[in-house]
Design an enzyme around this catalytic site. Structure first.
Site, PDB file in Angstrom:
ATOM      1  N   LYS A   1       0.852  -1.204   0.000  1.00  0.00           N
ATOM      2  CA  LYS A   1       0.000   0.000   0.000  1.00  0.00           C
ATOM      3  C   LYS A   1       0.878   1.241   0.000  1.00  0.00           C
ATOM      4  O   LYS A   1       2.022   1.208   0.458  1.00  0.00           O
ATOM      5  CB  LYS A   1      -0.937   0.009   1.217  1.00  0.00           C
ATOM      6  CG  LYS A   1      -0.250   0.016   2.606  1.00  0.00           C
ATOM      7  CD  LYS A   1       0.175   1.348   3.126  1.00  0.00           C
ATOM      8  CE  LYS A   1       0.845   1.270   4.495  1.00  0.00           C
ATOM      9  NZ  LYS A   1       1.598   2.484   4.859  1.00  0.00           N
TER      10      LYS A   1
ATOM     11  N   ASP B   1      -2.333  -1.504  10.155  1.00  0.00           N
ATOM     12  CA  ASP B   1      -2.543  -1.422   8.702  1.00  0.00           C
ATOM     13  C   ASP B   1      -3.234  -2.660   8.142  1.00  0.00           C
ATOM     14  O   ASP B   1      -3.572  -2.691   6.951  1.00  0.00           O
ATOM     15  CB  ASP B   1      -1.196  -1.256   7.977  1.00  0.00           C
ATOM     16  CG  ASP B   1      -0.576   0.108   8.221  1.00  0.00           C
ATOM     17  OD1 ASP B   1      -1.296   1.017   8.665  1.00  0.00           O
ATOM     18  OD2 ASP B   1       0.634   0.247   7.961  1.00  0.00           O
TER      19      ASP B   1
END
Ligand code: C5P
Length: 285
Positions: A11, A138
């Site tokens: 990401k 995350d």
């Protein structure tokens, strides 16, 4: 025995704001995450009849209970009562570590996604993401993927619409930063500019890389730019090769840049590869 394969996408944080420190020691965040095509691969073999084992193509990565992959598999089995009757886990690593690309979280999320269909009543992606929050901040985004606005520790997610793909070059310098240390530094420094998540959301909806480039903002940069001028230099280097925006992702140390076309991104990637061999071309997934 059965082997399950699951991709684990990296990401980037297109925006990242750090708000107040909470009583639990974590900080509230606001961030727009986007999954990119750079990926690890997770292979899970169930029914080995032996004790659990983990191997990784990168010898630097610990292959025991400390690994988020192990933690995710253990949590999934505890919470659901699922027994794989022996589990062999393999990580084929491409995502650099200590990079701000969420590599470990992506691997943990891939484990949850791979095991979920083994249940008689699989969890929804949202419920699986909430389970992932126990493994790391995350992980919820990595379970869901795509592009999303995250709040809280990163567990409150709202998927965002995007038009087209962005073309990225990611550059990993040999530096790495400690995430808890950067949070401490941010608490003590003044932040001159914070992200405009709404404007970024519109830029993504419009599919306009120039607007996306203009709206990039990560407050963690203020905690590193002065002490680590190399981060600023990499941003300048990428902009000088035609990027429409460049920024550090998460708590670093990777700097990513956005280009208007695949051709420009590939050209820039080739041009900087001799100076920064740990660099990658990728796109929005
Ligand atoms: O959750 P994770 O293990 O990724 O977080 C690593 C460290 O980063 C935490 O122990 C905490 O010090 C800091 N952190 C924070 N606020 C967040 C996420 C992480 O303070 N939202």
């Amino acid at each position: 025995m059965i082997t399950l394969r699951e991709p684990a996408y990296a990401k980037v944080n297109l925006t990242l704001d750090v708000l107040a420190k909470r009583p639990d020691g974590y900080h509230d965040l606001e961030s727009i995450f986007q999954a990119v095509s750079l990926k690890d691969e997770i292979l899970l073999t169930l029914g080995t009849g032996e004790s659990w084992a983990l191997i990784c193509s990168d010898p630097q990565i610990p292959c025991d209970r400390r690994n988020l992959v192990w933690k995710a598999a253990e949590l999934f089995c505890q919470e659901t009562g699922f027994d794989p009757k022996g589990l062999h886990m393999e990580i084929r690593k491409q995502i650099p570590s200590q990079a701000g690309l969420g590599g470990g979280s992506a691997d943990a999320a891939a484990v949850l996604r791979a095991l979920n269909p083994c249940l008689e009543k699989p969890f929804s992606l949202e419920a699986l993401a909430q389970m992932g929050a126990k493994v790391g901040s995350d992980v919820p985004f990595c379970v869901i993927g795509g592009t999303a606005f995250a709040e809280g520790r990163g567990e409150r997610l709202r998927p965002l619409g995007t038009e087209g793909k962005l073309h990225y070059v990611l550059v990993k310098p040999s530096l790495s930063f400690s995430t808890p240390e950067l949070f401490r530094k941010i608490d003590n420094s003044s932040i001159p500019k914070r992200p405009n998540h709404e404007a970024m959301t519109k830029a993504l909806e419009n599919g306009d890389p120039v607007q996306v480039g203009e709206q990039l903002c990560n407050v963690f940069e203020y905690a590193v730019l002065e002490d680590y001028p190399e981060i600023g230099r990499i941003k300048e280097l990428l902009l000088s090769h035609g990027a429409v925006g460049a920024q550090m992702t998460g708590s670093g140390s990777v700097v990513f840049a956005i280009f208007q076309t695949e051709g420009q991104a590939q050209q820039a990637h080739c041009a900087i590869a001799s100076e920064y061999p740990d660099s990658y071309y990728c796109t929005t997934v």
